[in-house]
Write a protein that holds these residues in place. Sequence first.
Motif, PDB file in Angstrom:
ATOM      1  N   SER A 231       0.910  -1.184   0.129  1.00 49.36           N
ATOM      2  CA  SER A 231      -0.012  -0.080   0.033  1.00 49.36           C
ATOM      3  C   SER A 231       0.749   1.241   0.012  1.00 49.36           C
ATOM      4  CB  SER A 231      -0.931  -0.085   1.137  1.00 49.36           C
ATOM      5  OG  SER A 231      -1.971  -1.002   1.096  1.00 49.36           O
TER       6      SER A 231
ATOM      7  N   THR B 296      -8.073  -6.129  -3.116  1.00 47.81           N
ATOM      8  CA  THR B 296      -6.564  -5.895  -2.746  1.00 47.81           C
ATOM      9  C   THR B 296      -5.818  -5.122  -3.539  1.00 47.81           C
ATOM     10  OG1 THR B 296      -6.642  -7.561  -0.975  1.00 47.81           O
ATOM     11  CG2 THR B 296      -4.537  -6.939  -2.018  1.00 47.81           C
TER      12      THR B 296
ATOM     13  N   THR C 147      -5.900  -1.062  -1.934  1.00 48.74           N
ATOM     14  CA  THR C 147      -7.031  -1.891  -1.218  1.00 48.74           C
ATOM     15  C   THR C 147      -8.216  -0.961  -0.973  1.00 48.74           C
ATOM     16  OG1 THR C 147      -6.043  -1.109   1.014  1.00 48.74           O
ATOM     17  CG2 THR C 147      -5.183  -3.136   0.036  1.00 48.74           C
TER      18      THR C 147
END
Length: 403
Positions: free
Chosen positions: A157, A380, A384
């Motif tokens: 992320s 995801t 996400t």
Amino acid sequence: MTSTAHSGAHADTGQRRPLNPHDFLNIDFCLSEEERLIRDTVRDYVRRDLLGRIPDAYDNAYLPEDFPRAAGRLGLLGMHLQGYDCPGTSAVAYGLACLELEAGDSGLRSFVSVQGSLAMFAIWRYGSETQKQTWLPAMAVGKAIGCFGLTEPDAGSDPSAMRTTARLEDGQWVLNGSKMWITNGSMAAVAVVWAKTPDGVRGFLVPRHTPGFSTRDITHKMSLRASTTSELVFEDCTLPSEAILPEAHGLSAPLSCLTEARFGIIWGAVGAARACYEAALDYASTRTQFGRPIAGFQLTQSKLVEMLTHLNTSLMLALHLGELKDAGQLHPQQVSFGKLHNVQSALDVARSARTILGANGITLEYPVMRHMTNLESVLTYEGTGEIHTLIVGQAITGLPAFH
Ligand code: TGC
Ligand code: FAD
């Protein structure tokens, strides 16, 4: 605007198309003839050539071998890009193609997203003229496959935490590090790789077989099985100075590519949801319990109608965002809104459809469980649900809450 526009003169003429459970809101009506033609061509191709083979591909974890070239012949690779033998369609037409592909399987749409919206877009937007001429025409026909390496084992992320580095040594770039979870990785003739340099994050084109570059496929996935996912490893991987994407400076370059691919997912998720809804509607109409079709029970109808509302609101949202994109008005934060909503919505539809199919719902004979597990990856990758929530949260409050 004509004087009759709001006068009711066009009100009920009796010419309405009959209600269609497969296009309840008559979205067809909002599409151009060309968009409908593209949509129908992709739908026919998926149904005729792929749908029968997808369960085996999923079961045995491979992307159908002929798909890249077939997708190229149909003009689905780099579909919305202009020039370099790319079709240059509208964003809506591209979205409709993603929808139809993902109604087959998320793996098909993933391949097209990565090839067109990530790898080709990066070269098209940030590459030199030579890089564009070398790669884009071959990628548009599916002769050369591309992948896009941003994620790393310790930076998902938060790609700003990437550890892959590139340094200039005697006029050549030397790459070290690894990328994880890379779609099309081991199939790719060229990898678009993002690395830290003394000048910040830069992009590089790494051809397959470059010394110091290797790939390893990730196996035992329970999701996106009809898709290749690999690790890319760079060990003193040496590239000529012109391997760098000259126009890409900083993290905003790969993030702008993600915006393109996320747009395709907004539509693709609708395709997965539609496949689940249609399977559930069909099953509920023919499956009999307690002496009547289960579609006749109020609780089943409630589920079907909820799926229908999810499906159609997602489709309208996709169409709206597509029209904004075609008008040059789409913000990345609106794309996050679309991905967040449509993927969650598709998951809700898939889970509900699974209950309607009962035990049959867990088999590969029906598409529902396959879509449901695929959608876990779709939730995801490309940011996400939590990351898109935070992007939209920042857009409306002005306060970043990532750190
Ligand atoms: P932040 O400081 O917010 O931004 C850095 C610079 O980038 C700009 N920017 C964008 N530009 C274009 N499009 C976007 N979507 C952009 N988002 C941000 C921003 O304006 C800034 O520019 P500048 O000029 O000021 O430097 O960066 P941050 O490090 O705080 O990160 C923000 C965050 C968390 C939103 C971002 O890192 C993020 O989106 N993380 C999620 C990572 C992700 O989605 N990875 C996907 C990998 S690829 C993949 O999954 C392929 S799957 C494909 C398939 O199989 O279908
Ligand atoms: P993490 O970032 O470790 O997140 C784990 C959990 O923590 C998530 O729930 C996340 O939302 C949450 N979290 C993280 N930060 C925050 C925060 N600030 N606030 C609240 N919650 C937070 N990547 C590529 O570069 N190229 C590809 O082609 C590609 N293909 C993929 C294909 C598949 C099948 C899959 C599954 C992934 C692929 N990816 C690809 C990687 C994908 O983009 C990442 O998995 C994704 O960005 C999330 O990173 P992560 O898995 O490391 O999870």
